[in-house]
Design an enzyme around this catalytic site. Sequence first.
Site, short mmCIF file in Angstrom:
data_model
loop_
_atom_site.label_atom_id
_atom_site.label_comp_id
_atom_site.label_asym_id
_atom_site.label_seq_id
_atom_site.Cartn_x
_atom_site.Cartn_y
_atom_site.Cartn_z
N TYR A 32 32.56 48.12 45.83
CA TYR A 32 31.96 49.44 45.98
C TYR A 32 30.99 49.73 44.84
O TYR A 32 30.97 49.01 43.83
CB TYR A 32 33.03 50.54 46.07
CG TYR A 32 33.64 50.98 44.76
CD1 TYR A 32 34.58 50.21 44.09
CD2 TYR A 32 33.25 52.18 44.16
CE1 TYR A 32 35.12 50.62 42.88
CE2 TYR A 32 33.79 52.61 42.96
CZ TYR A 32 34.73 51.82 42.32
OH TYR A 32 35.27 52.23 41.13
N ARG A 99 44.21 39.43 63.28
CA ARG A 99 45.55 39.26 62.72
C ARG A 99 45.50 39.58 61.24
O ARG A 99 44.46 39.45 60.59
CB ARG A 99 46.00 37.80 62.85
CG ARG A 99 46.17 37.29 64.23
CD ARG A 99 46.60 35.82 64.19
NE ARG A 99 47.70 35.61 63.23
CZ ARG A 99 47.68 34.69 62.25
NH1 ARG A 99 46.64 33.91 62.07
NH2 ARG A 99 48.71 34.56 61.43
N HIS A 102 46.13 36.58 54.82
CA HIS A 102 45.51 36.63 53.48
C HIS A 102 44.22 35.80 53.44
O HIS A 102 43.25 36.19 52.80
CB HIS A 102 46.47 36.11 52.42
CG HIS A 102 47.62 37.02 52.12
ND1 HIS A 102 48.57 37.34 53.05
CD2 HIS A 102 47.96 37.69 51.00
CE1 HIS A 102 49.46 38.16 52.51
NE2 HIS A 102 49.11 38.40 51.27
N LYS A 148 33.50 45.35 40.60
CA LYS A 148 33.74 46.71 41.08
C LYS A 148 34.34 46.61 42.48
O LYS A 148 33.66 46.77 43.49
CB LYS A 148 32.42 47.51 41.06
CG LYS A 148 32.64 49.01 40.93
CD LYS A 148 31.41 49.70 40.40
CE LYS A 148 31.52 51.21 40.41
NZ LYS A 148 32.55 51.79 39.56
N GLU A 180 38.26 49.94 28.05
CA GLU A 180 37.44 51.04 28.58
C GLU A 180 38.37 52.16 29.02
O GLU A 180 39.52 52.20 28.60
CB GLU A 180 36.57 50.52 29.74
CG GLU A 180 37.35 49.92 30.88
CD GLU A 180 36.46 49.44 32.03
OE1 GLU A 180 35.29 49.84 32.12
OE2 GLU A 180 36.98 48.66 32.87
N LEU A 204 34.24 46.95 33.19
CA LEU A 204 33.13 47.07 34.13
C LEU A 204 31.81 47.16 33.36
O LEU A 204 31.73 47.92 32.39
CB LEU A 204 33.31 48.34 34.98
CG LEU A 204 32.30 48.43 36.10
CD1 LEU A 204 32.77 47.57 37.27
CD2 LEU A 204 32.09 49.85 36.54
N1 PDD Z 1 33.48 54.57 37.93
N2 PDD Z 1 34.59 51.60 33.96
C1 PDD Z 1 35.27 51.86 35.09
C2 PDD Z 1 36.63 51.27 35.27
C3 PDD Z 1 34.70 52.69 36.08
O1 PDD Z 1 35.37 52.93 37.22
C4 PDD Z 1 33.41 53.25 35.85
C5 PDD Z 1 32.73 54.13 36.86
C6 PDD Z 1 32.75 52.95 34.65
C7 PDD Z 1 31.36 53.48 34.35
O2 PDD Z 1 30.39 52.82 35.12
P1 PDD Z 1 28.98 53.51 35.46
O3 PDD Z 1 28.40 53.94 34.19
O4 PDD Z 1 28.22 52.42 36.13
O5 PDD Z 1 29.27 54.68 36.39
C8 PDD Z 1 33.36 52.12 33.73
C9 PDD Z 1 32.87 55.26 39.05
C10 PDD Z 1 32.01 56.41 38.68
C11 PDD Z 1 33.96 55.59 40.06
O6 PDD Z 1 34.80 54.71 40.29
O7 PDD Z 1 33.95 56.69 40.62
#
Ligand code: PDD
Length: 286
Positions: A32, A99, A102, A148, A180, A204
């Site tokens: 996503y 079905r 995995h 992601k 993070e 991320l």
């Molecule tokens: N999440 N780290 C994680 C685990 C995140 O889920 C996100 C963003 C970030 C920041 O990434 P960015 O600057 O590209 O938005 C860091 C989004 C906003 C969400 O899952 O809704």
Amino acid sequence: MVTAYVDGRYLPLAEARVSPMDRGFLFGDGAYEVIPVYSRRAFRLDEHVARLANTLGAMRLPNPHAAEEWKALILELVARNPWDDQSVYLQVTRGADTRRNHAFPGPEVKPTVFLMSEPLVTPSAGQRASGIAAVSAADIRWLRCDLKTVSMLANCLLRQHAIDQGCMETVLFRDSFLTEGAASSIFVCKDGVLLVPPKSHLMLPGITYDVVLELARSHGMKHAVREVLEAEVRSADELWMTSSTKEVLAITTLDGRPVGDGKPGPMGRQMHAWYQDFKNTVMRNG
Ligand code: PDD
């Protein structure tokens, strides 16, 4: 009316449907993106589409669209929704097999593509003025946090851990190092230097992370991209969470103790101002 997109069709969100056999539903087998849109311009669209391609590649899920097609789909969705500032959510899963298995389905099973949009809600003036409360926890996620994917249970548990304590974010540590936040990147200010861990499989690669480092570089704010110890986070002068929707937001208490003097600090105020200026001059004008 809120317009969504599923597999080739724009339709009202309330009418959007996917199969319960979809591997996104059964296995969390999908990728996503969340893309902020300012004045109907999708911010860093190339970078979001490239990050999506990277996640899909690592998942061995053939990308259903070329970059230009993704951009056209996203901009059409933005045009069909009523708000000038939006948060576009985009999801691709490995599709619905007949079905539950995995192992990956054959090429006859096509990926499911879903997009929706919501009004972009950035932090309130009150949150910016006082900062937000965070807690900490061990980073219990897997070793591909650079992807992601929609397999988000660990992130949801970690975010709820904060909510249950009346806080907004959970700051994650792995082996006594900062990774993070549950859904954000975390920056640390110590003795006038902005610190952030380098991108790796443990976090991320945030688009906002890149913007903040670019702004630090172009305006001459002292910064270092290096591993950050838990002890440095706990003795920080300032902590910030950053993401596409939260922008740059001060964390003013961690685990119930004040960060620095417990108020948003000067470096964070400065970065927030640079970010707003960048947003209003560059992001809103393409
Ligand atoms: N999440 N780290 C994680 C685990 C995140 O889920 C996100 C963003 C970030 C920041 O990434 P960015 O600057 O590209 O938005 C860091 C989004 C906003 C969400 O899952 O809704």
